[in-house]
Structures are given as structure tokens and as C-alpha cells.
Design a protein around this motif. Sequence first.
Motif, PDB file in Angstrom:
ATOM      1  N   SER A 279       0.841  -1.210   0.000  1.00  0.00           N
ATOM      2  CA  SER A 279       0.000   0.000   0.000  1.00  0.00           C
ATOM      3  C   SER A 279       0.875   1.259   0.000  1.00  0.00           C
ATOM      4  O   SER A 279       0.568   2.249  -0.671  1.00  0.00           O
ATOM      5  N   LEU A 280       1.957   1.200   0.761  1.00  0.00           N
ATOM      6  CA  LEU A 280       2.905   2.325   0.818  1.00  0.00           C
ATOM      7  C   LEU A 280       3.575   2.522  -0.544  1.00  0.00           C
ATOM      8  O   LEU A 280       3.647   3.643  -1.058  1.00  0.00           O
ATOM      9  N   ARG A 281       4.057   1.418  -1.122  1.00  0.00           N
ATOM     10  CA  ARG A 281       4.745   1.519  -2.416  1.00  0.00           C
ATOM     11  C   ARG A 281       3.861   2.120  -3.491  1.00  0.00           C
ATOM     12  O   ARG A 281       4.326   2.776  -4.418  1.00  0.00           O
ATOM     13  N   LEU A 282       2.545   1.859  -3.400  1.00  0.00           N
ATOM     14  CA  LEU A 282       1.637   2.389  -4.414  1.00  0.00           C
ATOM     15  C   LEU A 282       1.138   3.790  -4.055  1.00  0.00           C
ATOM     16  O   LEU A 282       0.271   4.348  -4.732  1.00  0.00           O
ATOM     17  N   PRO A 307       8.579 -15.770   5.546  1.00  0.00           N
ATOM     18  CA  PRO A 307       9.520 -16.864   5.253  1.00  0.00           C
ATOM     19  C   PRO A 307      10.073 -16.727   3.830  1.00  0.00           C
ATOM     20  O   PRO A 307       9.402 -16.205   2.942  1.00  0.00           O
ATOM     21  N   GLU A 308      11.298 -17.206   3.645  1.00  0.00           N
ATOM     22  CA  GLU A 308      11.943 -17.069   2.326  1.00  0.00           C
ATOM     23  C   GLU A 308      11.527 -18.205   1.402  1.00  0.00           C
ATOM     24  O   GLU A 308      12.209 -19.212   1.297  1.00  0.00           O
ATOM     25  N   LEU A 309      10.422 -18.013   0.722  1.00  0.00           N
ATOM     26  CA  LEU A 309       9.949 -19.041  -0.215  1.00  0.00           C
ATOM     27  C   LEU A 309      10.481 -18.779  -1.620  1.00  0.00           C
ATOM     28  O   LEU A 309      10.424 -19.662  -2.487  1.00  0.00           O
ATOM     29  N   GLY A 310      10.992 -17.580  -1.859  1.00  0.00           N
ATOM     30  CA  GLY A 310      11.387 -17.189  -3.222  1.00  0.00           C
ATOM     31  C   GLY A 310      10.252 -16.421  -3.875  1.00  0.00           C
ATOM     32  O   GLY A 310       9.084 -16.813  -3.769  1.00  0.00           O
ATOM     33  N   THR A 311      10.593 -15.356  -4.543  1.00  0.00           N
ATOM     34  CA  THR A 311       9.582 -14.469  -5.134  1.00  0.00           C
ATOM     35  C   THR A 311       8.670 -15.201  -6.117  1.00  0.00           C
ATOM     36  O   THR A 311       7.440 -15.060  -6.077  1.00  0.00           O
ATOM     37  N   GLU A 312       9.270 -16.014  -6.976  1.00  0.00           N
ATOM     38  CA  GLU A 312       8.456 -16.702  -7.989  1.00  0.00           C
ATOM     39  C   GLU A 312       7.478 -17.681  -7.370  1.00  0.00           C
ATOM     40  O   GLU A 312       6.346 -17.828  -7.829  1.00  0.00           O
ATOM     41  N   ARG A 313       7.936 -18.337  -6.292  1.00  0.00           N
ATOM     42  CA  ARG A 313       7.052 -19.292  -5.610  1.00  0.00           C
ATOM     43  C   ARG A 313       5.867 -18.557  -4.963  1.00  0.00           C
ATOM     44  O   ARG A 313       4.726 -19.020  -5.026  1.00  0.00           O
ATOM     45  N   ASP A 349       6.223  -3.453  -8.113  1.00  0.00           N
ATOM     46  CA  ASP A 349       5.930  -3.163  -6.704  1.00  0.00           C
ATOM     47  C   ASP A 349       5.745  -4.447  -5.907  1.00  0.00           C
ATOM     48  O   ASP A 349       6.176  -4.552  -4.768  1.00  0.00           O
ATOM     49  N   LEU A 350       5.073  -5.418  -6.527  1.00  0.00           N
ATOM     50  CA  LEU A 350       4.878  -6.692  -5.850  1.00  0.00           C
ATOM     51  C   LEU A 350       6.224  -7.357  -5.565  1.00  0.00           C
ATOM     52  O   LEU A 350       6.466  -7.835  -4.447  1.00  0.00           O
ATOM     53  N   HIS A 351       7.100  -7.350  -6.561  1.00  0.00           N
ATOM     54  CA  HIS A 351       8.419  -7.935  -6.348  1.00  0.00           C
ATOM     55  C   HIS A 351       9.161  -7.211  -5.232  1.00  0.00           C
ATOM     56  O   HIS A 351       9.797  -7.842  -4.392  1.00  0.00           O
ATOM     57  N   ALA A 352       9.070  -5.908  -5.208  1.00  0.00           N
ATOM     58  CA  ALA A 352       9.754  -5.126  -4.171  1.00  0.00           C
ATOM     59  C   ALA A 352       9.230  -5.495  -2.786  1.00  0.00           C
ATOM     60  O   ALA A 352       9.998  -5.686  -1.838  1.00  0.00           O
ATOM     61  N   ALA A 363      15.283  -2.758   8.572  1.00  0.00           N
ATOM     62  CA  ALA A 363      15.036  -2.230   7.234  1.00  0.00           C
ATOM     63  C   ALA A 363      13.700  -1.488   7.149  1.00  0.00           C
ATOM     64  O   ALA A 363      13.370  -0.914   6.123  1.00  0.00           O
ATOM     65  N   GLU A 364      12.969  -1.463   8.241  1.00  0.00           N
ATOM     66  CA  GLU A 364      11.594  -0.967   8.237  1.00  0.00           C
ATOM     67  C   GLU A 364      11.465   0.516   7.882  1.00  0.00           C
ATOM     68  O   GLU A 364      10.545   0.906   7.171  1.00  0.00           O
ATOM     69  N   ALA A 365      12.387   1.345   8.367  1.00  0.00           N
ATOM     70  CA  ALA A 365      12.180   2.791   8.301  1.00  0.00           C
ATOM     71  C   ALA A 365      12.120   3.357   6.880  1.00  0.00           C
ATOM     72  O   ALA A 365      11.533   4.410   6.663  1.00  0.00           O
ATOM     73  N   THR A 366      12.678   2.655   5.931  1.00  0.00           N
ATOM     74  CA  THR A 366      12.682   3.216   4.576  1.00  0.00           C
ATOM     75  C   THR A 366      12.012   2.263   3.588  1.00  0.00           C
ATOM     76  O   THR A 366      11.859   1.074   3.861  1.00  0.00           O
ATOM     77  N   VAL A 367      11.637   2.805   2.452  1.00  0.00           N
ATOM     78  CA  VAL A 367      11.163   1.947   1.363  1.00  0.00           C
ATOM     79  C   VAL A 367      12.400   1.394   0.676  1.00  0.00           C
ATOM     80  O   VAL A 367      13.229   2.162   0.198  1.00  0.00           O
ATOM     81  N   ALA A 368      12.549   0.072   0.667  1.00  0.00           N
ATOM     82  CA  ALA A 368      13.768  -0.531   0.097  1.00  0.00           C
ATOM     83  C   ALA A 368      13.823  -0.275  -1.396  1.00  0.00           C
ATOM     84  O   ALA A 368      12.794  -0.208  -2.052  1.00  0.00           O
TER      85      ALA A 368
END
Lengths: 368, 368
Positions: A279-282, A307-313, A349-352, A363-368
Amino acid sequence: MITLEVSLGERSYPIHIGGGLLGRADLLQPHVRGQHAVIVTNETVGPLYAARVEAALASLGKTVRVVTLPDGEAFKNWETLNLIFDALLRAGADRKTTLVALGGGVVGDMTGFAAACYMRGVPFVQMPTTLLAQVDSSVGGKTGINHPLGKNMIGAFHQPRAVIADIEALQTLPPRELAAGMAEVIKHGAIADAGYFEWIEQHIQALNTCDPELMALAVQRSCEIKANVVAQDEREGGLRAILNFGHTFGHAIEAGLGYGEWLHGEAVGCGMVMAADLSLRLGFIDVQTRARLRRLVEAAMLPSVAPELGTERYIELMKVDKKAEAGSIKFILLKKLGDAFITTVPDADLHATLQHAILKPPAEATVA
Amino acid sequence: MITLEVSLGERSYPIHIGGGLLGRADLLQPHVRGQHAVIVTNETVGPLYAARVEAALASLGKTVRVVTLPDGEAFKNWETLNLIFDALLRAGADRKTTLVALGGGVVGDMTGFAAACYMRGVPFVQMPTTLLAQVDSSVGGKTGINHPLGKNMIGAFHQPRAVIADIEALQTLPPRELAAGMAEVIKHGAIADAGYFEWIEQHIQALNTCDPELMALAVQRSCEIKANVVAQDEREGGLRAILNFGHTFGHAIEAGLGYGEWLHGEAVGCGMVMAADLSLRLGFIDVQTRARLRRLVEAAMLPSVAPELGTERYIELMKVDKKAEAGSIKFILLKKLGDAFITTVPDADLHATLQHAILKPPAEATVA
């Protein structure tokens, strides 16, 4: 005791909220017709409360049977559902038999689906004993089971005749289950009532210890919000989808890790943090709102790092979400705190968000 | 082509009856929304007609998949149903996916139930290819599967968006299947229209050879009768039960012999003879009416002598019928030809009917 109403015309029903309601025959009496009543519970909840409900039904002159299912989301499947059908058929249960769901969300969803399908539909009553079930899954008539390829993929809309939420039952709830329920409480504030969200922020410590008075207020307000949304859109044609805030990501987490690894509410808690980030990114909410949601999720003892499932998964898993259409994934995002909407989002945005979600809080304070 | 309407408010739908309808994209077009269409058929019907329906859907720009089930009542179970869910999920079928049931009653019932449950409900279209499905099971929204302890015990009311009955498909039907469908045609006359019953008596030889013009008239009149009953009582609260004439006995025969031994229509044919006998014993119809029903059942090449399961076994099997309430069995009997009602009956008369039913025709002329 407080009584709310879910307004659905001839399918309207009451939600009773209060202490000591599980043994109240007077609350069951108007909703249990016919001679047979079948209590469906699980091996954890049954030993604690089934005798109380059984006695209440017996005092009404009903023939009562108890079906005890194995406990856990991993058993929310056809094989377990069939245990209910087997018991109903062996008992000679007829079309007027009432099923009583005594337990958490899994018991409620499965009992409701069994009631929807047994002889093409028999009545049922929800007696939710977990916070998640009291504030969310017992209200609104969504029932179903999981399929190996997707959560709640097989089911029905089948409204209960009544919901009887005994706040005292929450006292025996393990802390992890209580926290899982708080995810849905937080969700109701986030999507529909910023004032309620703030109230939860103020009282989260007392709610974590299950303060009876505050908990009764939370169950009441959450049920009001849910009942209001359901009354406007019983079969999820539009508005109702906002109740799935955090769920698109959450379902992917649950499916990706294997059902039962994270509790549903834990996955939704983390999913809401992810949805807030998106929501923030958009450009809808600001960094502070994203941070408030993350802090409240963490204060409720829920996971906020995915959890680290991988973006594509993740994307593959979200494409089988029930809200997806022709392969495009739908997300519930926040327009602002207390106001949600359904949308598709740009891939970038979804990938980000998916990449940001697995990072630890610094890492929370900024938009990566 | 004739078009009838089943009047159910916002769930109303057309029944198209005629020759060469399976390839008509224009009939499918208004009812197939979304991008995905999934044809569910069986290994007997699929090779004959699936390509035609697939081409019609493809001409509308749909992504089409075909799911082929094993053929027969013995496969009307959860395992086979799950083949449909597996295919839908693997194909990424969304909530707007339309299922198309191409086959007989088993395919229609299972496809309809899959549509009722997939993501809590997706649309479906019935394309019945057997007489039984065209005159009976495709109309009215009853869907479901069998359970080892009872027929159609697990199911839902889920109305199709349209029924497309291609009379030409009946030309490839084996004689035994055609006869099984005639049982339901005879039923419609018996319960609702004595004039229609007489018309069937007059034309039974031509109907047995599937005369296209007469068959189109029979399908039309039977669908009219069924649609009229369903419109008055969608969920079988009362009147609709009369459509189960012959079915209480018939279901017991099917279950007692093992599903698939007798075809459903064969069991219903014999069951109607038994129900007429019971109607006579209770003083409603005369010996001549009972004899007319028996003769018509026999003229339609259907069995009129019941299998010897034993009286107690029959009663046990009938007690799990969906119409039974608190252990008392409900029967649909004839008040007179063309007029049916639901009732319970004295044990002595039921026993007499069960004993009489296994006797060969010479015993017909008198009440045993």
C-alpha cells in the motif's frame, strides 16, 4: 451477554457474546429443531467443553452424538470431513439434524461444510472456542476444506442458525492461538475503523493476557464490523473481499510452508505487514502507517518477517488464490488506516514487497 | 428448437430442447463468462461429442479443457469428484470459470456438485446426453455424490445457468439406458398428468425406438412438469418430494444390490410398481391403475419384479433415505393417476408390498 444480529433476510442469525454461554440450553433451544443433534469438536476442545454442550442439548430432550476430529489445519481435508458424514449416516441422522461446531476455525469450517452438503443441507450452530473463530471464521457462512493445491478451495456459503461465543473459553487458549486470533482483530481495525485500531494499540498488552472485559469488547466490535460487511455482500461479490486483507500473502505463506506450519492468524499477521508495505509503495499510506501496523502485529506476538519461499514461488501460490481472475492476482490494500479496497498491482511493486518482506525489522524505516 | 424456462427469480434459466444443439456456440455464449471453460464428460460420451462442444466454446474465444471421468454410477464418489477439482486447480481455473457437464445423470450430478463447491461456487451448464438426464436430473439443481452408506447423501442445490438437451444424442444411447430414462418419463405422467401417461402408453413402442419427433415431445412435456414443480419448491420443502415417486424403493434396490448393478432408472421403474402396489393397499388407486403402471413399466423394457433383498434389509436401507425423518420412512404414493402425495405408511402394508414385489407377474391380478 451481548447479542448482535447478522442481517441476511431469512438467513439472519444472532451472535451471542458473553461468559459461561457454552452450557446455556436456552440459547440453543430456538435453533435446534428435530430429534438429533451432533456436536462436532476436536480432541483438544472436546475434553474441555463437549460434556457441557451435550448436557445442554440433552436437557432439551435431544438425542446427542459427539464426533471428535483430530486437531489442526493439516486435517482440514476430505478424509476428516468424511468422519462427520460417516457418523451422521451411521447414526441415521435425518434432514432436520442440527450440527453444532464446538472448536476453532477448522472445526467450524468443516462442520459448516458438512452441514452444507449432508443431504444437500442441514442446519448448524457455531460455538467458537478460539479468538480467531469468535471474531472471524464463525461469522459469515464461509465453510470449506483445503485441497493440496490450495486453501479453502472446496467449500460452500452456508450460514449458521446462531453463533454462541463464550468468552470464558478463551482463557484456556494457548498464547500462540490467542495471538493468531488477534491478527483478525487488528485486521478489522485496519480495514474498517481507525479508532478501533488505535484502541487495540492502547490495550494490546491487556488483550495479550486475555483480560475478560477488554476481550469481550474486542469480540463485540470485531463481530459488528464483520457482520456489517457480510450483510452488505453475503457471497463476496465485491465489498466482502476487504475481509481478506493480509490473506493473499497469508495464504501463500501457509501453502508454501505446508498447512499447519504457521497458524492461519500468524500468516495473516505477516501478510498484513506485507499488504501495508505494498500500500505504501503504491502511494496510498505513509511510512508511519506501515510502521504502526508492523508494530501492532509484533506487539500481538505475531511474525512480521515473511519466510523465504522465493519471489516466484510466492507469485505462483498467489495465482491460485480464490480472488485471482484469469491469472491476475487481486490484493486488498489500505487506502488509509480504516479504509481498504481490492486491486491488482504492478509486478515491480509486488516484487519489491516480496523482497522487502523477508528482511528483518531494521530495514523498516525506509522503502527498500 | 423449443425453449422452456425454469422460473426461480434471479436463478431462472432456459432449457433448450432440439436436434443438433451440442455444437451451437450461440446457446452457450450468454452463459459462459470468464476466460476458462471446463468440459466434464466421461470416457463413453467424450469421444462422441466433446470435440463438438470444445469447438463451440473455442469459437467464443474461451480457453477450454476437457476432464474425462470413468463411466458409471459406481464412480459417483469423492475420488472421482476430486479429479475435477485437481484439473481445475492445475489449470488455474478462477471463480468465473464455467463448467460444462456433458453426459448423463452421473456426470451432471458430479459436475454440478463440483461447480457448487469449487471456490464456494462457480457457474455451470448442463448438456445432458441421456434421456434420464434430459428429462430429469439436469433440471432442478440437485447435485451430489454417493456415500457407501447412501445414495446422493453428499450434495448441494446448485442451479445450472442453462440446460441444452440435444435430442440427437439419444440416438447413440444403448437400449438399456433409453429404457432407464423412460422410467422418469413414465413417472412424470404418473405423478402429474394422467393425459400424458396415456399418451406414453399409446406411443411406448415408438418411444422405445427413439422416434425423434415423439421423443422431443416427451422431453418437452417431462421438462415442463419438472420445471413447474421445481419452480414451486426449489429446495424440496414439500411439493418437490413427489418427484421421488418410485425412488424410496428404487434407492433401496440400488443400494442393496450395490450401485451400478441396476441402473437408477431400472430401480425407479420397479420402485414405481412397488409404490403403486402400496397405493392400492392403502385404498387410493384401484387394481386397474396398478396394472396399467406395471404394464407400462414392462412395455418400456424395465424390470417390474424386485430383487430379493429380504424385507428387513429393504426397510433398513429405506430408513437412511433423505426423506426419512427420525427413522420414519416417507413414501410418495398415488392418490390417483396423475396425482401424488407424500406420506408414512403402516408397517403391515409396507411388509405386504415388499413381499408381493418379488413375485412374478401372474400374482399381479389380486392383492396378495
